[in-house]
Write a protein that holds these residues in place. Sequence first.
Motif, PDB file in Angstrom:
ATOM      1  N   PRO A  57      -6.996  -6.873  -8.503  1.00 61.40           N
ATOM      2  CA  PRO A  57      -6.344  -7.916  -8.823  1.00 61.40           C
ATOM      3  C   PRO A  57      -7.799  -8.380  -9.558  1.00 61.40           C
ATOM      4  CG  PRO A  57      -6.308  -8.498  -6.198  1.00 61.40           C
ATOM      5  CD  PRO A  57      -6.604  -6.667  -6.726  1.00 61.40           C
ATOM      6  N   TRP A 111      -3.298  -8.979 -13.715  1.00 63.23           N
ATOM      7  CA  TRP A 111      -3.128  -9.193 -12.165  1.00 63.23           C
ATOM      8  C   TRP A 111      -4.235  -9.790 -12.123  1.00 63.23           C
ATOM      9  CZ3 TRP A 111      -3.488  -5.324  -7.292  1.00 63.23           C
ATOM     10  CH2 TRP A 111      -2.719  -6.201  -6.722  1.00 63.23           C
ATOM     11  N   ASP A 129       2.707 -12.791  -7.885  1.00 63.86           N
ATOM     12  CA  ASP A 129       3.855 -12.477  -8.300  1.00 63.86           C
ATOM     13  C   ASP A 129       4.668 -12.069  -9.422  1.00 63.86           C
ATOM     14  OD1 ASP A 129       5.166 -11.558  -6.030  1.00 63.86           O
ATOM     15  OD2 ASP A 129       6.251 -12.908  -5.906  1.00 63.86           O
ATOM     16  N   ALA A 131       2.813 -11.478 -13.832  1.00 65.68           N
ATOM     17  CA  ALA A 131       1.599 -10.530 -14.759  1.00 65.68           C
ATOM     18  C   ALA A 131       2.028 -11.411 -15.761  1.00 65.68           C
ATOM     19  CB  ALA A 131       2.791  -9.688 -15.213  1.00 65.68           C
ATOM     20  N   TRP A 149       5.820  -9.330 -11.927  1.00 65.93           N
ATOM     21  CA  TRP A 149       6.153  -7.816 -12.326  1.00 65.93           C
ATOM     22  C   TRP A 149       7.241  -6.928 -11.267  1.00 65.93           C
ATOM     23  CZ3 TRP A 149       2.469  -5.585 -14.627  1.00 65.93           C
ATOM     24  CH2 TRP A 149       0.595  -7.142 -14.447  1.00 65.93           C
ATOM     25  N   TRP A 182       1.534  -1.879  -4.327  1.00 62.42           N
ATOM     26  CA  TRP A 182       1.269  -3.265  -4.741  1.00 62.42           C
ATOM     27  C   TRP A 182       2.364  -2.684  -6.674  1.00 62.42           C
ATOM     28  CZ3 TRP A 182      -0.714  -6.861  -2.588  1.00 62.42           C
ATOM     29  CH2 TRP A 182      -1.557  -7.142  -1.351  1.00 62.42           C
ATOM     30  N   ARG A 185       1.601  -3.747 -10.329  1.00 66.02           N
ATOM     31  CA  ARG A 185       1.040  -5.163 -10.553  1.00 66.02           C
ATOM     32  C   ARG A 185       0.123  -3.617 -10.730  1.00 66.02           C
ATOM     33  NH1 ARG A 185       3.478  -6.550  -5.628  1.00 66.02           N
ATOM     34  NH2 ARG A 185       3.826  -9.086  -5.811  1.00 66.02           N
TER      35      ARG A 185
END
Length: 229
Positions: A57, A111, A129, A131, A149, A182, A185
Amino acid sequence: DPECTDANHSHSHEHTSDCSDPDCTDTSHSHSHDHKIQTTAADQLGISSFVYRASTPFNSQRLLALLNRWPIPIKDSLDFGLVMGLGEDDIDDAVENKAFVGVLRSKGFCWMAPTNWSNSAGNDVWRHDTAMYWSHAGKHFGITSAGKWWGCLTKEQIKPYFANNMKEYDRIMSEDWMSEEWGDRRQELVFIGSKLDETEIRAALDACLCTADEMETYRAQVRNVLESS
């Protein structure tokens, strides 16, 4: 004399220049075609594109600091209030907007890590959670919610959504599913522009990704959320 019929005369048809009449069908004429290398606008302007992908992320504060200094006049749906949590050194280290000068269009999914995991009002745990859709064209730039996501669900929970289209399920699993931890993501951003400095753009975005230490904190916070829910 074009009407001379004396066989003793020479009647050569020597054309010192090419025939320029496009409708001419006289086979005695020379109709050469100069095939010059055709160049498209993309070639002339140096238009190119590439896809930036990452399975980590973005640190939301560093990313927004980068976008705040990106040379785009109109930025919508961006919470630059988050940038206030960064020190000057963090901002200077994270961004170099010169890399993005040639970008004409960019879009895709990103993300972004939460910055406030508390249960208090104003938390942004939802980022884990959600997108985010990155959309930039010309003078306009925005990042908006694009839904959840698939990684919020288990693979068995996802399958029923594709009961009539398992090929798409298989595509998601093979192309979008980045890890068992993940799910899908990810960062997946397409950049299109003139004389793009791909190396500089990648470096600027990589500097916004969460570090190994930040990811350990991220994992711990996710565990806390799951245990308390």
